[in-house]
Design a protein around this motif. Structure first.
Motif, PDB file in Angstrom:
ATOM      1  N   ARG A  72      20.319  -5.911  14.260  1.00  0.00           N
ATOM      2  CA  ARG A  72      20.133  -5.194  12.995  1.00  0.00           C
ATOM      3  C   ARG A  72      19.831  -6.193  11.885  1.00  0.00           C
ATOM      4  N   HIS A  74      19.378  -6.321   7.628  1.00  0.00           N
ATOM      5  CA  HIS A  74      19.748  -5.532   6.468  1.00  0.00           C
ATOM      6  C   HIS A  74      19.012  -6.005   5.218  1.00  0.00           C
ATOM      7  N   GLY A  79      22.383  -9.952   8.753  1.00  0.00           N
ATOM      8  CA  GLY A  79      21.965  -9.386  10.023  1.00  0.00           C
ATOM      9  C   GLY A  79      23.131  -9.353  10.993  1.00  0.00           C
ATOM     10  N   THR A  81      23.776  -9.325  15.394  1.00  0.00           N
ATOM     11  CA  THR A  81      23.326  -9.286  16.784  1.00  0.00           C
ATOM     12  C   THR A  81      24.531  -8.982  17.663  1.00  0.00           C
ATOM     13  N   ILE A 137      15.435  -4.290  17.997  1.00  0.00           N
ATOM     14  CA  ILE A 137      15.881  -3.902  16.658  1.00  0.00           C
ATOM     15  C   ILE A 137      16.436  -2.486  16.700  1.00  0.00           C
ATOM     16  N   ARG A 138      17.559  -2.277  16.021  1.00  0.00           N
ATOM     17  CA  ARG A 138      18.237  -0.987  16.097  1.00  0.00           C
ATOM     18  C   ARG A 138      18.407  -0.307  14.742  1.00  0.00           C
ATOM     19  N   ASN A 139      17.690  -0.730  13.723  1.00  0.00           N
ATOM     20  CA  ASN A 139      17.754  -0.010  12.446  1.00  0.00           C
ATOM     21  C   ASN A 139      16.390  -0.017  11.776  1.00  0.00           C
ATOM     22  N   GLY A 142      15.203  -3.120   9.773  1.00  0.00           N
ATOM     23  CA  GLY A 142      14.843  -4.200  10.684  1.00  0.00           C
ATOM     24  C   GLY A 142      13.480  -3.982  11.306  1.00  0.00           C
TER      25      GLY A 142
END
Length: 237
Positions: A72, A74, A79, A81, A137-139, A142
Motif C-alpha cells: 500500500r 499512501h 507505505g 508492505t 498494490i492493494r489500494n 498506490g
C-alpha cells in the motif's frame, strides 16, 4: 511483429546509446537535487522514493521465501508492505532492512547501466519493475502512483528521441541516488523527538537486539556510499 522487427527491437534494448556530455549530466543532477532539497517539492517527489522503498521490502520478502500479501502507498508518502512467514529469523531481518537502502541501490545499479551506455535497457527495466509492482498494490492511491510513474517511462521510451531519453534516464538515476539519502535523516530526526516508534530501524532492533541507531548508521552508510559511487559513474570519473 515479424522476426526482423523483433530482432531490431531486441538490439535497441540491449544495445548501447551515447551518453550526454558531462555538463548535461551534471545539469540533470542539479535538477534532481532541486526535486529533493526543497521541502515543498519533496513532499510530492518523495512518493517515487516510497515506491522504491516498499518495492525493496516486497522484492526481498519474495527472495527470502516469504509470501508477499500486498503493498500500500499512501498520499502522505508513507507505505506498508505485508508479507507472511516466520516473524523472526534472517528472512524477516533482510525484509525489514531492505526498504531504506532500496532507492539508493536502485540508483547505483542504474548508474552502472548508464556508465555502460545502456540507456534504453534502464528505461525498459524500470518499466518492467513498476509493472510487476503494480500487481501487488492493494489500494487506489498506490495504483494511481505506480500507473502514472510507469506511464511516464513508457512515453519517454517510445515517443522521445535519444537525447531526451538520455537526459530523463540520468535525471531519474540522480534522483534515486539523492532521494535515497534524505529519508534516513528524516527518520533520525523523528526518532530524536520520540516519533516513528515502529520504524524499520526499531523493528530491526527488536529482531536483532542491536540498537536502532546501529541500523540508522547502516542506512546512512549505504545511501552515502551509493551516492558517491553512483555519482562517479554518472560523471565518468
Amino acid at each position: 511483429m515479424d522476426s526482423t522487427e523483433a530482432t531490431a527491437l531486441w538490439d535497441r534494448v540491449v544495445g548501447t546509446q551515447p551518453a550526454p556530455s558531462v555538463w548535461l549530466v551534471a545539469a540533470t543532477g542539479i535538477v534532481a537535487l532541486a526535486a529533493v532539497a526543497p521541502r515543498g517539492i519533496w513532499l510530492v517527489t518523495r512518493n517515487a522514493v516510497t515506491i522504491a522503498h516498499e518495492g525493496g521490502h516486497g522484492l526481498v520478502a519474495l527472495l527470502a521465501g516469504r509470501r508477499l500479501e500486498g503493498i500500500r502507498l499512501h498520499s502522505d508518502t508513507s507505505g506498508l508492505t505485508v508479507s507472511r512467514g516466520k516473524p523472526s529469523g534472517l528472512g524477516m531481518i533482510l525484509t525489514a532492512a531492505a526498504g531504506y537502502p532500496a532507492a539508493s541501490l536502485l540508483g547505483l545499479g542504474g548508474a552502472w547501466l548508464l556508465s555502460a551506455g545502456h540507456i534504453t535497457a534502464l528505461l525498459w527495466l524500470a518499466t518492467a519493475l513498476l509493472a510487476a509492482m503494480l500487481l501487488m498494490i492493494r489500494n487506489a492511491y498506490g495504483v494511481l502512483t505506480v500507473v502514472l510513474s510507469g506511464s511516464l517511462f513508457v512515453l519517454v521510451s517510445w515517443l522521445a528521441g535519444p537525447a531526451v531519453q538520455a537526459l530523463f534516464a540520468y535525471g531519474v538515476v540522480w534522483f534515486l541516488l539523492l532521494g535515497g539519502v534524505r529519508p534516513a535523516f528524516e527518520l533520525q530526526a523523528k526518532r530524536r523527538y520520540g516519533g516513528a516508534p515502529d520504524s524499520d530501524a526499531d523493528q530491526l532492533a527488536r529482531l536483532t537486539n542491536l540498537p536502532a541507531v546501529v541500523w540508522l548508521v547502516f542506512f546512512h552508510v549505504i545511501s552515502l556510499c551509493a551516492l558517491t559511487g553512483g555519482g562517479r559513474w554518472l560523471l565518468g570519473l
